[in-house]
Design a protein around this motif. Structure first.
Motif, PDB file in Angstrom:
ATOM      1  N   SER A 485       0.801  -1.228   0.000  1.00 43.76           N
ATOM      2  CA  SER A 485       0.000   0.000   0.000  1.00 43.76           C
ATOM      3  C   SER A 485       0.832   1.275   0.000  1.00 43.76           C
ATOM      4  N   TYR A 489       0.107   0.548  -4.456  1.00 44.22           N
ATOM      5  CA  TYR A 489      -0.513  -0.604  -5.108  1.00 44.22           C
ATOM      6  C   TYR A 489      -1.973  -0.733  -4.682  1.00 44.22           C
ATOM      7  N   ALA A 494      -1.453  -5.480  -6.848  1.00 41.78           N
ATOM      8  CA  ALA A 494      -0.859  -6.370  -5.857  1.00 41.78           C
ATOM      9  C   ALA A 494      -0.901  -7.814  -6.357  1.00 41.78           C
ATOM     10  N   THR A 643      -3.214  -6.067  -0.028  1.00 42.98           N
ATOM     11  CA  THR A 643      -1.889  -5.545  -0.387  1.00 42.98           C
ATOM     12  C   THR A 643      -0.854  -5.806   0.698  1.00 42.98           C
TER      13      THR A 643
END
Length: 821
Positions: A485, A489, A494, A643
């Protein structure tokens, strides 16, 4: 006053005249007092006075309770963010209520990425605790309400020192967290580590910035009233008692249950004083029992030390009877004799008290060195505070009076004629004194045996724990935490990154396989309320909170969790395909006893999912090695994408040597990623045993110390007995007694006393062992092997301690003994 000074001066002279006696007595007592002071300081830091909050008695922790889910680790649960906001805004008993959530961030500094612990808190967090950051300030009201508008942070003192050198000019400047600039507005006090006694965050960030900081499923739970992920701290209004606040908050919880019955059904509120919540209240009982066990062990050592010093003083007094008789014949009063001997005892205890402070500080450093990894930064030092120092010195003075009283009274009652003739009065010198000393030895052996049994059970329990099968192959397995994160992403990216990472790792020659799972080993994970097919999934009371873990394909093969029935996850399990799950043995047995779980379906509270069970895997350990069999559900990662996950890598050779290559491979795909917790599975297992290992080591040290002190006491008694019976032994030898007869006589007498202590000690240890049951891994508190081995060790040490003076008794010259008489 002059007489008192004379007594003190004479006491000092007499102690200096016998340096061996003085050293042994002072060291014995100092070890007992010092160890007690150090352990009490540890308990005080963790359980009694762990937090520097202002007027902490008026601060409470607020937990969610659930009628459906009670006991174990879920008696006191976190709260949903929406409920917490309502509690904060609608209550009438708190002057302030703070909301908290723990997460992780990365600090970019000097070209390095440093993973940090972060607590996302409401703006009144420091005000509720009464903590004033300095330098700088806490959070302002506007920094708490405008979403993503104020990227500010308060640093912990330790982070400020470690990464920024304690630079006061840092306040007002920016640092980079998760690749975003944050203004440092303050630094927490040196002794403040947050509201948790076992370790707090490195920094604090306003909860209004949660979109930039919080990752994974928690980010969605800010808008879901059923997501239990947030802590609450509150300060009582002046005049409001805990009982009144509890009643009021339960009424408020009932109101929220009526207003939101689907998610709050059966939920209520529990308030605990902050001092009782500094350690997770679901686990606090274990820590309390462990603390009492350690304090009891060092308490036994202190009692043994006092008995040992009393024995030493009795020996010393017996050798000074002629001196005391001369003093009495010259006009000294019995009270003066008593006062003189008590002065010597008090001088011993004062010297021991001073040395005990040094021993306590040294023991404190040892405790810090032995602390388990989960304690974190909160326990960076254990220094004896003035209050505990005062108590330790008080114990020393009281002990001096107590263990000096018996020999002082005995010396004051000296028989003048017998003492001046230097003759033995069998009634006075042997029977009475020896009986007193024998009772002290029995007490020492009893207490030592109890301490040794406790140490033995912990050591044996640690050995059993090290042999517990975690349910998967732990060798050649590496772990790496991935947090995507902060690098921007989303779930789609991810998914692609995880796929690319696994593919790249599989190309490395030292890698056998790789996969991804959300939960790290022994970290628990998210729980969901699950229902078997046929149950009403809208009635949360009918379901059961169960640990869930989204994992990638090849996960079970990489971690080496055997698939017992059905299959694992494949490439055909996608985000658009029907939802599937793999359950462990315990889950299958509890939901479908004596039935085939394959093809069965699961429902989840608040979700429309219809999940088919496609496989059953072997049970593993998910939270702790000593846990009972726990239900567990695995999902395909693509159907529960996140993520924030854990990379599992099985190596062909030494996993420690492969860690660098794994990190390089991951960073070659994205150098900005937050990588945390790179370690081997063997190291994870080792850390999970940190607490029992520390307990076994400490109890082992205290048990050994108790054994040594008891051996000294036994040696002193037998030596005294041999000295007092010189004439008797000479007569026996003159009448034809052989060396083995004298040896047997002395050893039988001494071992009879020791045997009595062993019998009493075994009984007392068996009665107290039940207290340790919940602290042992897979071992009965009445483990017969431990009791037998400890008793044998005690008898063996006692035999050796008795043998030396017994051997000396066989060397008595009958002619000299009779001539002396």
């Amino acid at each position: 006053m002059n007489t008192l000074l004379q007594d003190i001066k004479y006491a000092v002279r007499m102690l200096l005249k016998s340096p061996g006696f003085t050293s042994v007595a002072v060291l014995s007592l100092a070890l007992g007092i010092g160890a007690n002071a150090a352990i009490f300081t540890l308990i005080d830091n963790l359980l009694l006075n762990p937090l520097p909050a202002v007027d902490a008695s008026h601060v409470v922790a607020v937990y969610t309770t659930d009628k459906k889910n009670t006991g174990g680790l879920i008696s006191c649960m976190p709260t949903s963010y929406l409920n917490a906001r309502d509690y904060r805004e609608m209550n009438d008993v708190f002057s302030g209520l703070a909301i908290t959530n723990f997460t992780g961030v990365t600090l970019d500094i000097k070209g390095n990425t440093v993973p940090l612990g972060c607590e996302v808190v409401s703006g009144n967090y420091f005000d509720v605790l009464g903590v004033k950051p300095s330098p700088g300030r806490g959070f302002l009201p506007e920094e708490d309400v405008k979403l993503d508008a104020y990227p500010v942070t308060v640093l912990s003192y330790q982070l400020w020192q470690d990464q920024f050198g304690g630079d006061a000019s840092l306040v007002g400047k920016t640092i980079t967290l998760n690749h975003q600039s944050y203004t440092v507005v303050g630094v927490a006090p040196k002794d403040f580590f947050g509201e948790a006694a076992l370790g707090g965050p490195d920094l604090w960030i306003p909860i209004a910035m949660h979109n930039q900081i919080v990752t994974g499923q928690v980010i969605d739970w800010f808008n879901e009233r059923r997501g239990l992920a947030f802590g609450m701290l509150a300060r009582l209004k002046p005049g409001v008692t805990l009982e009144r606040a509890q009643t009021s908050m339960r009424a408020l919880a009932q109101h929220l249950e009526t207003q939101y019955p689907d998610v709050n059904k059966g939920r209520s509120i529990a308030l605990l004083p902050l001092i009782q919540a500094s350690i997770d209240p679901n686990l606090r009982g274990i820590f309390v029992r462990a603390g009492l066990l350690l304090q009891g062990a060092v308490g036994l050592v202190l009692l043994i030390a006092c008995a040992n010093v009393t024995n030493l003083l009795l020996v010393r007094a017996s050798r000074r009877q002629r001196e005391m008789a001369i003093r009495l014949s010259l006009g000294a009063t019995p009270w003066r004799i008593v006062r003189q001997l008590l002065a010597e005892s008090l001088m011993l205890s004062i010297l021991a008290g001073g040395l005990a402070v040094l021993i306590a500080n040294w023991t404190g450093r040892l405790l810090v060195a032995l602390k388990p990894p989960f304690v974190g930064r909160a326990l960076t030092q254990i220094s004896v505070n003035p209050q505990i120092l005062f108590v330790s010195l008080g114990i020393a003075v009281v002990a001096g009076l107590l263990f000096g009283l018996a020999p002082a009274r005995q010396a004051a009652g000296t028989d003048l004629m017998n003492s001046l003739r230097d003759r033995l009065d069998p009634t006075l010198r042997v029977n009475h004194w020896l009986a007193l000393r024998n009772l002290l030895v029995i007490a020492q052996v009893t207490l030592s045996l109890v301490a040794l049994v406790g140490a033995g059970l912990f050591v044996r329990g640690l050995g059993v724990a090290e042999q517990i099968d975690p349910g998967f192959e732990t060798q050649h397995l590496d772990l790496l935490r991935l947090n995507l994160s902060p690098a921007g992403y989303d779930n789609a990216h991810a998914k692609e990154f995880f796929r690319s990472t696994v593919e790249k790792l599989r190309t490395l020659p030292m890698i056998q396989s790789a996969s991804v799972g959300v939960n790290a080993p022994f970290s628990g994970g998210f729980m969901r309320t699950v229902f078997p097919e046929g149950m009403d999934s809208t009635d949360r009371r009918a379901g059961k909170l169960t640990l869930v873990d989204p994992v990638d394909t090849n996960y079970f093969e990489t971690v080496s969790i055997p698939i017992l029935r059905g299959r694992g996850f494949t490439e055909n399990d996608t985000e658009t395909s029907p939802m599937v799950a793999v359950v462990n043995q315990t889950m299958a047995t509890r939901l479908w006893p004596n039935q085939d779980p394959l093809g069965r379906h699961l429902k989840f509270f608040g979700e429309t999912w219809n999940v088919e069970v496609v496989g059953v895997v072997r049970d593993s350990k998910y939270i702790a090695l000593g846990e009972d069999p726990t239900p567990y559900i695995y999902f395909p990662l693509v159907q529960q994408m996140t993520t924030n996950a854990t990379l599992y890598v099985r190596t062909k050779g030494d996993p420690a040597q492969a860690l660098g290559s794994i990190r390089s491979a991951v960073q070659s795909l994205d150098a900005k990623l937050s990588l945390r917790g790179e370690t081997t599975m063997t190291q994870v297992l080792d850390r999970s045993l940190g607490a029992p290992r520390m307990g076994a080591q400490l109890l082992g040290v205290f048990g050994l110390l108790a054994l040594v002190l008891a051996a000294m006491g036994i040696y002193g008694v037998v030596s005294y007995s041999v000295t007092q019976r010189t004439h008797e032994l000479g007569v026996r030898m003159a009448l034809g007694a052989q060396t083995r007869d004298i040896m047997r006589l002395v050893l039988v007498n001494s071992m009879t006393v020791v045997g009595a202590g062993v019998v009493v000690g075994l009984g007392l240890a068996a009665a107290l062992a039940r207290f340790m049951g919940s602290l042992l891994f897979g071992l009965s508190p009445h483990d017969p092997t431990t009791f037998v081995v400890v008793a044998a060790i005690m008898l063996g040490v006692a035999l050796v301690a008795s043998f030396i003076p017994a051997r000396r008794a066989t060397q008595v010259d009958p002619v000299e003994a009779l001539a002396h008489e």
